[in-house]
Design a protein around this motif. Structure first.
Motif, PDB file in Angstrom:
ATOM      1  N   ARG A  84      56.083  19.493  27.205  1.00  0.00           N
ATOM      2  CA  ARG A  84      54.898  19.468  26.617  1.00  0.00           C
ATOM      3  C   ARG A  84      53.822  18.620  28.341  1.00  0.00           C
ATOM      4  N   VAL A  85      52.993  18.897  28.736  1.00  0.00           N
ATOM      5  CA  VAL A  85      52.385  17.250  29.257  1.00  0.00           C
ATOM      6  C   VAL A  85      51.029  17.647  28.409  1.00  0.00           C
ATOM      7  N   LYS A  86      50.676  16.446  28.234  1.00  0.00           N
ATOM      8  CA  LYS A  86      49.693  15.107  27.570  1.00  0.00           C
ATOM      9  C   LYS A  86      48.758  14.336  28.269  1.00  0.00           C
ATOM     10  N   VAL A  87      47.452  14.679  27.919  1.00  0.00           N
ATOM     11  CA  VAL A  87      45.562  14.221  28.304  1.00  0.00           C
ATOM     12  C   VAL A  87      45.177  13.091  27.107  1.00  0.00           C
ATOM     13  N   THR A  88      45.264  12.009  27.039  1.00  0.00           N
ATOM     14  CA  THR A  88      44.561  11.056  26.269  1.00  0.00           C
ATOM     15  C   THR A  88      43.699  10.398  27.144  1.00  0.00           C
ATOM     16  N   ALA A  89      42.409  10.602  26.121  1.00  0.00           N
ATOM     17  CA  ALA A  89      41.146   9.746  26.986  1.00  0.00           C
ATOM     18  C   ALA A  89      40.274   9.534  25.860  1.00  0.00           C
ATOM     19  N   ASN A  90      40.361   8.368  26.136  1.00  0.00           N
ATOM     20  CA  ASN A  90      38.774   7.184  25.514  1.00  0.00           C
ATOM     21  C   ASN A  90      37.696   7.181  26.068  1.00  0.00           C
ATOM     22  N   PRO A  91      36.739   8.063  26.291  1.00  0.00           N
ATOM     23  CA  PRO A  91      35.387   8.001  27.152  1.00  0.00           C
ATOM     24  C   PRO A  91      34.287   6.373  26.258  1.00  0.00           C
ATOM     25  N   ILE A  92      34.618   6.820  25.030  1.00  0.00           N
ATOM     26  CA  ILE A  92      34.586   5.186  24.747  1.00  0.00           C
ATOM     27  C   ILE A  92      34.828   4.323  23.883  1.00  0.00           C
ATOM     28  N   ASP A  93      34.196   3.139  23.213  1.00  0.00           N
ATOM     29  CA  ASP A  93      34.848   2.929  22.208  1.00  0.00           C
ATOM     30  C   ASP A  93      35.232   3.690  21.232  1.00  0.00           C
ATOM     31  N   HIS A  94      36.120   3.793  20.496  1.00  0.00           N
ATOM     32  CA  HIS A  94      37.128   4.314  19.063  1.00  0.00           C
ATOM     33  C   HIS A  94      36.766   5.276  19.585  1.00  0.00           C
ATOM     34  N   LEU A  95      36.677   6.434  20.460  1.00  0.00           N
ATOM     35  CA  LEU A  95      36.352   8.189  20.399  1.00  0.00           C
ATOM     36  C   LEU A  95      38.029   8.204  21.265  1.00  0.00           C
ATOM     37  N   MET A  96      38.331   9.130  20.903  1.00  0.00           N
ATOM     38  CA  MET A  96      39.869   9.931  22.116  1.00  0.00           C
ATOM     39  C   MET A  96      39.578  11.297  21.608  1.00  0.00           C
ATOM     40  N   PHE A  97      40.415  11.320  23.001  1.00  0.00           N
ATOM     41  CA  PHE A  97      40.330  13.529  22.990  1.00  0.00           C
ATOM     42  C   PHE A  97      41.567  13.231  23.301  1.00  0.00           C
ATOM     43  N   VAL A  98      42.750  14.437  22.848  1.00  0.00           N
ATOM     44  CA  VAL A  98      43.710  14.653  23.237  1.00  0.00           C
ATOM     45  C   VAL A  98      43.656  16.156  23.483  1.00  0.00           C
ATOM     46  N   VAL A  99      44.062  16.912  24.584  1.00  0.00           N
ATOM     47  CA  VAL A  99      44.907  17.881  24.847  1.00  0.00           C
ATOM     48  C   VAL A  99      46.536  18.043  25.862  1.00  0.00           C
ATOM     49  N   GLN A 100      46.996  19.109  24.958  1.00  0.00           N
ATOM     50  CA  GLN A 100      48.440  18.719  25.039  1.00  0.00           C
ATOM     51  C   GLN A 100      48.556  20.488  25.492  1.00  0.00           C
ATOM     52  N   ALA A 101      49.318  20.335  26.607  1.00  0.00           N
ATOM     53  CA  ALA A 101      49.685  21.929  26.483  1.00  0.00           C
ATOM     54  C   ALA A 101      51.597  21.593  27.108  1.00  0.00           C
ATOM     55  N   GLY A 102      52.049  22.906  26.721  1.00  0.00           N
ATOM     56  CA  GLY A 102      53.292  23.235  26.925  1.00  0.00           C
ATOM     57  C   GLY A 102      54.172  24.563  26.601  1.00  0.00           C
ATOM     58  N   THR A 103      55.201  24.596  26.291  1.00  0.00           N
ATOM     59  CA  THR A 103      56.403  25.492  26.506  1.00  0.00           C
ATOM     60  C   THR A 103      56.921  25.077  25.266  1.00  0.00           C
ATOM     61  N   THR A 104      57.460  26.553  24.667  1.00  0.00           N
ATOM     62  CA  THR A 104      58.955  26.069  23.782  1.00  0.00           C
ATOM     63  C   THR A 104      59.996  27.194  23.508  1.00  0.00           C
ATOM     64  N   ASN A 105      60.780  26.966  23.295  1.00  0.00           N
ATOM     65  CA  ASN A 105      62.194  27.940  23.408  1.00  0.00           C
ATOM     66  C   ASN A 105      61.868  29.320  24.710  1.00  0.00           C
ATOM     67  N   LEU A 106      61.946  28.599  25.452  1.00  0.00           N
ATOM     68  CA  LEU A 106      61.890  29.565  27.239  1.00  0.00           C
ATOM     69  C   LEU A 106      63.643  30.010  27.066  1.00  0.00           C
ATOM     70  N   THR A 107      64.051  31.054  27.105  1.00  0.00           N
ATOM     71  CA  THR A 107      65.493  31.599  27.187  1.00  0.00           C
ATOM     72  C   THR A 107      64.920  32.685  27.385  1.00  0.00           C
ATOM     73  N   SER A 108      66.345  32.670  28.585  1.00  0.00           N
ATOM     74  CA  SER A 108      66.802  34.207  29.685  1.00  0.00           C
ATOM     75  C   SER A 108      66.435  35.702  29.108  1.00  0.00           C
ATOM     76  N   LEU A 109      65.631  35.626  27.519  1.00  0.00           N
ATOM     77  CA  LEU A 109      64.605  36.350  26.368  1.00  0.00           C
ATOM     78  C   LEU A 109      63.561  36.292  27.202  1.00  0.00           C
ATOM     79  N   SER A 110      62.923  35.417  27.046  1.00  0.00           N
ATOM     80  CA  SER A 110      61.255  35.015  27.740  1.00  0.00           C
ATOM     81  C   SER A 110      61.297  35.504  29.344  1.00  0.00           C
ATOM     82  N   HIS A 111      60.305  36.918  28.747  1.00  0.00           N
ATOM     83  CA  HIS A 111      59.923  37.445  30.171  1.00  0.00           C
ATOM     84  C   HIS A 111      58.335  36.880  30.286  1.00  0.00           C
TER      85      HIS A 111
END
Length: 439
Positions: A84-111
């Motif tokens: 997981r890679v996550k970015v959390t931003a607070n552009p103004i007071d009390h406002l929050m934006f969250v963006v997260q990307a990633g991968t799950t269960n990456l095995t030798s069968l993942s093509h």
């Protein structure tokens, strides 16, 4: 026996719960917290964080399991369980934006050459301590403390029962949703309405409920907990699995999740629609035993009443290496490491662990944490109870930021004996995980 829960009583109780939440939100809006308004303004900032979990595993496979065209009785593999890679931003007071990307269960069968996907993209505005409102794509969920997935877990993962609908009514525990949350003194609440994704569907069967391909109705969920001793943060949807003795926390919670006409079955040849009705109660305790030596105690217990309609069972195999099965010798479990994890019926889960003294009290870093976890379920469709257990040992190099976890899991194998589904064997899975956080 299937829980006999009236649809009208569920709607009434759910409606009362949501009405209570709305009243709480109204109070929060019209009677703001004075201490909150006097806080210093937040710095406008962007914060990056990431974590990864690597697995080395040995699995005793379910009968008839295949990897490609090879039938296998056991297998060893390496995998990237989560990244997981996550970015959390607070552009103004009390406002929050969250963006997260990633991968799950990456095995030798993942093509897939590009396995990284967008997971979270949501915004949240905090009016005061009693009320925050948000929306987007997120894993904000109700029902239980750990419904949003793993955090600083006691073992190598949260109990799989809690992830029972993963990738059925969501994508990697995420949905498009609106949420409200807050804290009124020791009371912590979250309320979520989501538009679920279309689940994997099946044709209706006689006396056995499964997901249908009709129009998807909204999903409603809520979780409320009462906090004794120290309060916990509610900034993230993911709750701490253990504080390793940094806090003294006792939290008792109740939750519910409801989705109308999500499943169907046949009754004497006629199609019957079944609503999903889930209820839970849990207790979480984490406290230091001796702060100087680094010892602590953690206990988590939860009870569940699940109603998916008659005979519903989901065999869940986390990070499953099998991609086929020989039907002639297959068990009810299905392929790989799957076993009956969730279904119509009643369930109990219990986890507990302790941290042992620091290897070096001066540096206060490395220590061991032995732990165990059990699930006991009486599913309507199974003649024998479902009992699984985990034994784990964590080497905490830097608390949860850098740790090795060894986990041994025992699961039951069910086969048909006459007209009954009974336990005829047990299989083991051994996982060595390395977990690292970057904050």
């Amino acid at each position: 026996m299937r829980a006999n829960i009236s649809i009208f009583s569920v709607i009434r109780n759910t409606g009362l719960l949501f009405l209570g939440m709305i009243l709480a939100l109204g109070i929060a809006l019209f009677f703001p917290d004075p201490s909150f308004s006097q806080e210093k303004k937040q710095d406008k900032r962007i914060r990056f964080s990431a974590y990864a979990q690597f697995w080395a595993r040995y699995t005793m496979m379910n009968p008839g399991s295949r990897i490609n065209e090879s039938q296998v009785a056991n297998t060893a593999d390496l995998s990237l369980r989560r990244f997981r890679v996550k970015v959390t931003a607070n552009p103004i007071d009390h406002l929050m934006f969250v963006v997260q990307a990633g991968t799950t269960n990456l095995t030798s069968l993942s093509h897939n050459e590009s396995p990284v996907e967008l997971l979270d993209a949501y915004g949240e505005y905090q009016f005061n301590q009693m009320l925050s409102l948000g929306g987007g794509r997120s894993n904000w969920k109700g029902l239980t403390r750990f419904a949003a997935g793993p955090g600083s877990t006691l073992l190598y993962d949260v109990p799989f029962l809690i992830l029972g609908n993963v990738n059925r009514t969501d994508l990697t525990l995420r949905n498009l949703n609106l949420f409200a949350k807050g804290q009124l003194g020791p009371l912590d609440y979250r309320l979520i309405i989501s538009k679920p994704y279309i689940p994997v569907t099946a044709k209706p069967q006689e006396g056995i409920s499964n997901f249908n391909n009709l129009k998807v109705k909204p999903n409603l969920s809520a979780y409320v907990k009462w906090q004794f001793f120290e309060s916990e943060s509610n900034v993230s949807p993911i709750s701490a699995g253990t504080y390793l003795g940094r806090k003294k926390v006792l939290a008792i919670g109740i939750g519910a999740e409801y989705q109308k006409d999500l499943l169907w079955s046949l009754s004497s040849g006629d199609t019957v629609l079944n609503s999903m009705k889930l209820f839970s109660a849990d207790v979480f305790f984490d406290a230091p035993l001796n702060k100087e030596s680094g010892t602590s105690l953690n206990i988590y217990a939860a009870a569940f009443l699940h109603d998916y309609g008659p005979g519903y069972i989901r065999n869940l195999g986390i990070n499953n290496m099998a991609n086929g099965i020989e039907s002639k010798i297959a068990a009810f479990n299905g392929a790989g490491n799957a076993y009956p994890v969730v279904g119509t019926g009643k369930s109990l889960i219990l986890q507990s662990g302790v941290t042992l003294p620091y290897f070096n009290r001066r540096t206060k870093k490395t220590r061991l944490m032995p732990a165990f976890g059990v699930q006991y379920s009486r599913f309507e469709r199974l003649s024998d109870p479902m009992f699984s257990y985990d034994l784990g040992l964590s080497l905490l190099l830097k608390d949860h930021s850098s740790k090795f976890v060894f986990n041994a899991q025992s699961r039951p194998i069910y086969t048909t004996q006459g007209t009954a589904l009974k336990v005829t064997d047990r299989k083991m899975m051994f996982v060595l995980m390395y977990h690292i956080n970057i904050d």
